[in-house]
Scaffold this active site. Sequence first.
Site, PDB file in Angstrom:
ATOM      1  N   TYR A  94       2.757 -14.017  -1.802  1.00  0.00           N
ATOM      2  CA  TYR A  94       3.063 -14.121  -0.374  1.00  0.00           C
ATOM      3  C   TYR A  94       4.207 -15.111  -0.162  1.00  0.00           C
ATOM      4  CZ  TYR A  94      -1.471 -11.818  -0.010  1.00  0.00           C
ATOM      5  OH  TYR A  94      -2.503 -10.929  -0.146  1.00  0.00           O
TER       6      TYR A  94
ATOM      7  N   ASN B 199      -0.221  -3.404   7.145  1.00  0.00           N
ATOM      8  CA  ASN B 199       0.532  -2.340   6.491  1.00  0.00           C
ATOM      9  C   ASN B 199      -0.185  -1.004   6.688  1.00  0.00           C
ATOM     10  OD1 ASN B 199       1.880  -0.609   4.725  1.00  0.00           O
ATOM     11  ND2 ASN B 199       1.025  -1.566   2.898  1.00  0.00           N
TER      12      ASN B 199
ATOM     13  N   CYS C 124       1.237  -2.880  -0.910  1.00  0.00           N
ATOM     14  CA  CYS C 124       0.684  -4.192  -0.584  1.00  0.00           C
ATOM     15  C   CYS C 124      -0.259  -4.689  -1.679  1.00  0.00           C
ATOM     16  CB  CYS C 124      -0.001  -4.161   0.777  1.00  0.00           C
ATOM     17  SG  CYS C 124      -1.187  -2.831   1.001  1.00  0.00           S
ATOM     18  N   HIS C 125      -0.734  -3.783  -2.535  1.00  0.00           N
ATOM     19  CA  HIS C 125      -1.593  -4.210  -3.644  1.00  0.00           C
ATOM     20  C   HIS C 125      -0.826  -5.061  -4.653  1.00  0.00           C
ATOM     21  CE1 HIS C 125       0.207  -0.357  -4.897  1.00  0.00           C
ATOM     22  NE2 HIS C 125       0.189  -0.861  -6.110  1.00  0.00           N
TER      23      HIS C 125
ATOM     24  N   GLU D 257      -0.755   0.525 -12.699  1.00  0.00           N
ATOM     25  CA  GLU D 257       0.673   0.274 -12.877  1.00  0.00           C
ATOM     26  C   GLU D 257       0.966  -0.488 -14.166  1.00  0.00           C
ATOM     27  OE1 GLU D 257       2.616  -1.322  -9.442  1.00  0.00           O
ATOM     28  OE2 GLU D 257       1.844   0.267  -8.134  1.00  0.00           O
TER      29      GLU D 257
END
Length: 175
Positions: A107, A130, A138-139, A165
Amino acid sequence: MNLYGTDLVRTVLPSPLCTLALVASPAGLAAVLWEGEDGSRVGLAPLDAIPAAPADSLLIEAGRQLAAYLEGTLERFTVPLDLRGTSFQRRVWQALIDIPYGTTSTYGAIAAGLGCPAASRAVGAANGRNPLSIIVPCHRLVGSTGALQGFAGGLAAKRWLIDLEAGRHRHGRAA
């Protein structure tokens, strides 16, 4: 509050995580919501007030891209987006899109990158609003220590997406 008016359509997409609701406007994909969400978190009318349109071409393409992503075969979405929010929210959401696949940011780093180094809480608030979970990733945001923090789909889903990912899933399943 409904930021999108009445020209919305929706469909659902089964996923390895849960059933996702996809909502589109004439301009693009407006929301990807987690099972049980009613749309109010992101400024939508209640989902049951939005007509179902499973044959809508934009929703079909968004579903195809999301399914490919969740299978581990797509890294970047190209479906048109209809992101509505404040100027600051849209800047944060664009910064999320710019976080490379397979990496995370904090953040504070996003706030600093926006020229507002003291605004990490405001980044968190924008992140929480979001409307396009997964597509606007946002993850990929974590706390300053690397700890997982807040996620509309729950922390287990956030961990699953980060692991996907990182290559720890094959074809949507744990490797």
